[in-house]
Design an enzyme around this catalytic site. Structure first.
Site, mmCIF file in Angstrom:
data_model
loop_
_atom_site.group_PDB
_atom_site.id
_atom_site.type_symbol
_atom_site.label_atom_id
_atom_site.label_comp_id
_atom_site.label_asym_id
_atom_site.label_seq_id
_atom_site.Cartn_x
_atom_site.Cartn_y
_atom_site.Cartn_z
ATOM 1 C CG HIS A 324 -2.231 -0.716 0.945
ATOM 2 N ND1 HIS A 324 -2.347 -2.074 1.111
ATOM 3 C CD2 HIS A 324 -3.445 -0.285 0.519
ATOM 4 C CE1 HIS A 324 -3.581 -2.449 0.807
ATOM 5 N NE2 HIS A 324 -4.263 -1.387 0.441
ATOM 6 N N GLY A 325 2.041 1.226 0.487
ATOM 7 C CA GLY A 325 2.812 2.460 0.450
ATOM 8 C C GLY A 325 4.090 2.404 1.250
#
Length: 474
Positions: A324-325
């Site tokens: 996700h990041g």
């Protein structure tokens, strides 16, 4: 370019649909139209990253061909698969995690009194997480024999670039769409259903998500939020994220139907879930199924006893957080998901309840909200500040004065609407089975409710300007 923009709605989409339906429906000619439109759609942002996107597509097409020529399950095919996976992950790792890696390294060396390492900041290409994962699934499926290596480069390039899902998913698999690139249905009824689904998603995004977004943003920016501030901000973000991301998925599915594609559902009323396990069967289904098939099962799945199964679950969700990041908050969030599912497995909690139980739903919804707090926070310190307010009652005297000035009646209305939507979804799932409304009733509902809301959304969008989707950052 994004769906929620006047450029897309009033310029790109009408022109694309006109060109698409004027193109002869034979010999894959319409796939060429989709490919050209999708490359224009992506290149609208930055042409240099369009070159990267095209290079990744060409690379994976030839890797898939090499695996197919080597033979299913053969050692040489395995070598090509490993090369493809490593290079794909290398590209994703560089663009998505280089800044994070250098920043974390500099924090470490600075703590020992050394000079930090200098590197030019790397810009993250939009949608890279999605098209890299789709490319990996293709070459792995070819190696496993679950899909045939395509001999049509335009089909593969169209699959990777298909603009309805290019920027923020759902994450598709070539084997699920391969037949539709050869032949698909086009009809007025299918187009109408697609347009209706697109409008539903657009309304969810612009009317609900964008309305409550400022409230969530303000709460998470407070340096000393009260308990009420923190819980309201977390609830507002819980609503914003669902209506934003599911709205995008609705628009993607609707656009697909408008050009003859039938895409998988990406959300199935996730906020009615009565366990975290069930939640992940209903939330971002394309990602959770991808993690299951290409990470959890290769790790061993549930084949080697309970301890190995629990380990594989935790690793899978931790790496899902990493996907996700590039921020410690996502790593913590992923670990939280894995740990909560581990606890449910130990306690023997079912992931598919047959009836609604209020206590289980309440606990699950609160846990989901709590996990969204660290997911939304800009840093671990920001998340801790919110958790302190939520659970340690640092400032329990209701909403702070600045917060009261930010809350509008419209935002409260949207939050109440979100609660109503969840209740309706729960009734549909666990209530009495009702007969579906007739086509005449559905048409009347569209004319009376959906079309006015859609035009209201366009006016709101025109007033507020650009409206990015939350999952663009991933």
């Amino acid at each position: 370019m994004v769906f929620s923009s006047n450029v897309f709605l009033l310029l790109f989409l009408p022109l694309f649909l006109s060109v698409y339906y004027l193109t002869p429906n034979k010999r894959r000619m319409r796939n060429y139209a989709i490919l050209a439109g999708s490359y224009f759609f992506y290149g609208w942002w930055r042409l240099d990253f369009l070159a990267l996107f095209a290079a990744v597509t060409v690379f994976n097409y030839f890797i898939g061909a090499a695996i197919g020529n080597a033979g299913v399950g053969q050692p040489r095919a395995l070598r090509w698969t490993k090369i493809g996976v490593v290079i794909n992950l290398g590209v994703l790792g560089y663009f998505k995690y280089a800044n994070f890696g250098v920043s974390s390294f500099n924090d470490l060396v600075a703590s020992f009194g050394f000079e930090p390492f200098s590197m030019t900041s790397v810009l993250l290409p939009i949608g890279i997480s999605f098209y890299i994962f789709e490319s990996i699934s293709y070459i792995v499926d070819v190696y496993r024999g679950d899909a045939k290596a395509t001999k049509h480069p335009v089909d593969f390039a169209t699959f990777v670039s298909l603009f309805p899902h290019l920027i923020a998913g759902p994450i598709f698999r070539y084997k699920d769409l391969a037949d539709q690139f050869e032949q698909r249905e086009h009809s007025a009824d299918l187009f109408g259903r697609g347009a209706t689904r697109f409008m539903q998603g657009f309304v969810k995004k612009v009317i609900v998500a964008d309305t409550v977004a400022p409230l969530a943003d303000y709460c998470f920016s407070l340096t000393n939020p009260s308990t009420a501030d923190a819980w309201l901000g977390t609830f507002a973000y819980t609503v914003q994220l669902y209506f934003d991301f599911s709205g995008y998925s609705d628009m993607a599915i609707g656009l697909g139907l408008m050009i003859g594609f039938r895409f998988m559902e990406n959300f199935k009323a996730p906020y009615i879930s009565q366990s975290i396990t069930e939640f992940w069967r209903r939330w971002h289904i394309s990602l959770s199924s991808w993690l299951r098939d290409y990470l959890y099962i290769p790790l061993g799945g549930n084949r080697n006893g309970n301890m190995a199964t629990h380990r594989n679950v935790i690793i899978t969700f931790f790496l899902g957080g990493v996907w996700h990041g590039a921020n410690w908050t996502f790593l913590v969030w992923g670990a939280m998901q894995g740990f909560m599912i581990f606890i449910e497995r130990v306690l023997g909690i079912s992931g598919a309840p047959k009836q609604f139980r209020l206590v289980r739903w309440t606990i699950t919804f609160v846990l989901v909200m709590v996990s969204w707090t660290v997911f939304r926070a800009a840093s671990i310190n920001d998340a801790w500040r919110m958790y302190q307010a939520m659970f340690f009652m640092k400032n329990i005297g209701g909403f702070t004065d600045p917060m009261l000035t930010k809350i509008s009646g419209l935002q409260v209305g949207m939050l109440l609407l979100a609660i109503l939507v969840v209740l309706v979804e729960g009734l549909r799932e666990f209530g009495p089975r009702l007969k579906a409304p007739s086509q005449r009733v559905q048409t009347a509902a569209i004319l009376v409710f959906l079309l006015p809301l859609f035009f209201l959304s366009i006016m709101k969008l025109s007033a507020q300007g650009y409206s990015a989707f939350l999952y663009f950052q991933f």
